[in-house]
Scaffold this motif. Structure first.
Motif, mmCIF file in Angstrom:
data_model
loop_
_atom_site.group_PDB
_atom_site.id
_atom_site.type_symbol
_atom_site.label_atom_id
_atom_site.label_comp_id
_atom_site.label_asym_id
_atom_site.label_seq_id
_atom_site.Cartn_x
_atom_site.Cartn_y
_atom_site.Cartn_z
ATOM 1 N N TRP A 1 49.569 43.233 41.232
ATOM 2 C CA TRP A 1 49.679 42.862 39.819
ATOM 3 C C TRP A 1 48.434 43.320 39.045
ATOM 4 N N ALA A 2 47.253 43.006 39.597
ATOM 5 C CA ALA A 2 46.000 43.379 38.935
ATOM 6 C C ALA A 2 45.883 44.894 38.790
ATOM 7 N N ASP A 3 46.262 45.624 39.825
ATOM 8 C CA ASP A 3 46.168 47.087 39.793
ATOM 9 C C ASP A 3 47.112 47.689 38.754
ATOM 10 N N LEU A 4 48.340 47.154 38.689
ATOM 11 C CA LEU A 4 49.305 47.659 37.720
ATOM 12 C C LEU A 4 48.831 47.429 36.286
ATOM 13 N N VAL A 5 48.275 46.248 36.041
ATOM 14 C CA VAL A 5 47.798 45.921 34.696
ATOM 15 C C VAL A 5 46.640 46.831 34.299
ATOM 16 N N LYS A 6 45.706 47.036 35.206
ATOM 17 C CA LYS A 6 44.556 47.903 34.900
ATOM 18 C C LYS A 6 45.011 49.328 34.607
ATOM 19 N N SER B 1 47.104 49.495 31.226
ATOM 20 C CA SER B 1 46.325 49.185 30.032
ATOM 21 C C SER B 1 45.176 50.174 29.854
ATOM 22 N N ASN B 2 45.157 51.190 30.724
ATOM 23 C CA ASN B 2 44.068 52.186 30.697
ATOM 24 C C ASN B 2 42.698 51.526 30.820
ATOM 25 N N GLY B 3 42.653 50.489 31.665
ATOM 26 C CA GLY B 3 41.379 49.836 31.950
ATOM 27 C C GLY B 3 40.945 48.806 30.925
ATOM 28 N N ARG B 4 41.772 48.551 29.907
ATOM 29 C CA ARG B 4 41.392 47.548 28.902
ATOM 30 C C ARG B 4 41.458 46.134 29.449
ATOM 31 N N ILE B 5 42.396 45.884 30.348
ATOM 32 C CA ILE B 5 42.573 44.541 30.915
ATOM 33 C C ILE B 5 42.231 44.601 32.397
ATOM 34 N N VAL B 6 41.179 43.911 32.765
ATOM 35 C CA VAL B 6 40.699 43.924 34.144
ATOM 36 C C VAL B 6 40.907 42.544 34.762
ATOM 37 N N MET B 7 41.641 42.493 35.861
ATOM 38 C CA MET B 7 41.917 41.246 36.558
ATOM 39 C C MET B 7 41.294 41.304 37.955
ATOM 40 N N LYS B 8 40.634 40.234 38.346
ATOM 41 C CA LYS B 8 40.031 40.169 39.675
ATOM 42 C C LYS B 8 40.618 38.996 40.436
ATOM 43 N N VAL B 9 41.080 39.253 41.650
ATOM 44 C CA VAL B 9 41.700 38.219 42.479
ATOM 45 C C VAL B 9 40.619 37.429 43.219
ATOM 46 N N TYR B 10 40.694 36.109 43.103
ATOM 47 C CA TYR B 10 39.777 35.208 43.795
ATOM 48 C C TYR B 10 40.590 34.388 44.801
ATOM 49 N N PRO B 11 40.611 34.803 46.069
ATOM 50 C CA PRO B 11 41.407 34.083 47.075
ATOM 51 C C PRO B 11 40.705 32.829 47.559
ATOM 52 N N GLY B 12 41.410 32.093 48.423
ATOM 53 C CA GLY B 12 40.821 30.897 49.010
ATOM 54 C C GLY B 12 40.697 29.741 48.041
ATOM 55 N N TYR C 1 38.997 41.396 24.299
ATOM 56 C CA TYR C 1 39.387 40.709 25.518
ATOM 57 C C TYR C 1 38.167 40.435 26.394
ATOM 58 N N LYS C 2 38.346 39.562 27.376
ATOM 59 C CA LYS C 2 37.276 39.281 28.329
ATOM 60 C C LYS C 2 36.997 40.519 29.181
ATOM 61 N N PRO C 3 35.774 40.656 29.667
ATOM 62 C CA PRO C 3 35.483 41.771 30.571
ATOM 63 C C PRO C 3 36.256 41.660 31.884
ATOM 64 N N GLU C 4 36.594 40.405 32.263
ATOM 65 C CA GLU C 4 37.321 40.178 33.521
ATOM 66 C C GLU C 4 38.162 38.918 33.400
ATOM 67 N N TYR C 5 39.382 38.989 33.917
ATOM 68 C CA TYR C 5 40.260 37.815 33.980
ATOM 69 C C TYR C 5 40.384 37.388 35.436
ATOM 70 N N LYS C 6 40.069 36.127 35.692
ATOM 71 C CA LYS C 6 40.073 35.605 37.061
ATOM 72 C C LYS C 6 41.480 35.188 37.466
ATOM 73 N N VAL C 7 41.939 35.718 38.615
ATOM 74 C CA VAL C 7 43.268 35.415 39.147
ATOM 75 C C VAL C 7 43.099 34.593 40.418
ATOM 76 N N SER C 8 43.618 33.384 40.423
ATOM 77 C CA SER C 8 43.478 32.494 41.576
ATOM 78 C C SER C 8 44.643 32.663 42.552
ATOM 79 N N THR C 9 44.323 32.728 43.843
ATOM 80 C CA THR C 9 45.330 32.660 44.904
ATOM 81 C C THR C 9 44.750 31.807 46.027
ATOM 82 N N VAL C 10 45.620 31.327 46.885
ATOM 83 C CA VAL C 10 45.156 30.603 48.073
ATOM 84 C C VAL C 10 44.841 31.592 49.186
#
Length: 344
Positions: free
Chosen positions: A53-58, A61-72, A30-39
């Motif tokens: 959502w990002a926290d629950l997934v991390k 998944s025991n840290g295998r799937i990392v999602m980072k929220v990119y607002p704006g 998997y990717k080291p980081e998955y970008k999550v878009s929000t306004v």
């Protein structure tokens, strides 16, 4: 020869089966980081639920799937109306997106922007949880974006810097910031206002300089953005549209996940979606007297329309409703109207 042939066939079958079976989750690359878009990010409920959502997934998944929220909407240069297209292309991995912002690419999502279709939260739930909601997810899913769960941003209320608004005539001539949606433009034009389309990133500076007189957003946005400090001293609670959110993954990205992790992403999105509805409905809302008192304490006049006053706005926007019902698709709108009429 026979024994040797059987042995060869057995080995070949075993190899074919090994290729066909999916890799176990731990072996997926998997990717080291998955970008999550929000306004909107924190402290807005929209951004808070995306982070949940990002926290629950991390965690699960025991840290295998990392999602980072990119607002704006920063992944699309601040233009939130380009978010859906970027997801289709795999430029954005995931998003918690507004149906309003995705409606330029998915015309059927304009359903939620039909003026005065949804009178209360039960109406929203009846639509998203019923036939119309399923059809919308099918439509979105056919466009290379995998919708996982419904969330919520809240009912959108009206504010301005000029005067109290109780009738359509009170809106005449006011410059109102709206999102980049033709339906919003036509709705406010029908009410006599001068709608100005711009991103949220540009809206606050425009309000502070007087380039626009007003805006429409959920109360949670009004409070968190401190819109009273940019002249928005006249607030009208009219609940003309609601703003459902969709937790989604780009289909090209979705296909890289194992079945096990797809389930994990969906389950956590459903939990985060419920959380976003909780925040939108029990946090800063038009139904909370304490919220309204705190807003009034800031020197803001809060107008709650009577049923008769609201009917005047409904009548003024009915031609827009009827026009867009045909554009969205009468069967879909009929299903939504039926759900609202039969809600409990």
């Amino acid at each position: 020869m026979t024994k040797r042939l059987f042995a060869t066939l057995a080995i070949g079958a075993a190899l074919a089966l090994a290729v066909a079976l999916p890799l176990p989750a731990a072996a997926q690359t998997y990717k080291p980081e998955y970008k999550v878009s929000t306004v909107l990010g924190a402290p807005f409920p929209w951004g808070v639920s995306a982070q949940r959502w990002a926290d629950l997934v991390k965690e699960r998944s025991n840290g295998r799937i990392v999602m980072k929220v990119y607002p704006g909407a920063q992944l699309v240069g601040g233009d939130q109306t380009k978010e859906f297209t970027a997801m289709r292309q795999g430029v954005i991995d995931m998003a918690v997106g507004s149906t309003i912002n995705w409606s330029p690419q998915v015309a059927e999502l304009n359903l939620f922007a039909l003026p005065f279709l949804m009178p209360d939260h039960k109406a929203i739930d009846a639509i998203t949880g019923g036939e119309a909601g399923k059809k919308l997810f099918d439509i979105v899913g056919a466009k290379d974006v995998m919708p996982l769960a419904w969330g919520e941003n809240g009912f959108r209320e009206l504010s301005n810097s000029k005067r109290d608004v109780r009738t359509p005539d009170d809106l005449k001539g006011l410059k109102i910031r709206v999102v980049g949606s033709p339906l919003f433009n036509e709705t406010f034009t029908a009410l006599g206002a001068n709608p100005t389309q711009m991103s949220w990133a540009d809206a606050q500076p425009a309000l502070s300089t007087g380039a626009v007189d007003g805006q429409e957003n959920p109360l949670a946005v009004y409070v968190a953005a401190k819109l009273n400090t940019v002249g928005q001293k006249h607030l009208t609670l009219w609940g003309y549209v609601a703003d459902p959110l969709i937790f989604a993954v780009s289909k090209p990205v979705w296909d890289t996940f194992s079945a096990e992790d797809q389930k994990l992403l969906r389950d956590t999105a459903l939990e985060a979606g419920v959380y976003s509805k909780h925040l939108a409905r029990t946090g800063i809302t038009e139904d909370d007297p304490a919220t309204l008192k705190s807003i009034e304490a800031l020197g803001v006049t809060v107008i709650r329309l009577t049923p008769g006053e609201q009917k005047a706005f409904q009548a003024a926007t009915r031609p827009v409703y009827d026009k867009w019902k045909a554009r969205i698709g009468a069967p879909l709108v009929d299903a939504a109207e039926k759900a609202v009429a039969e809600r409990r």
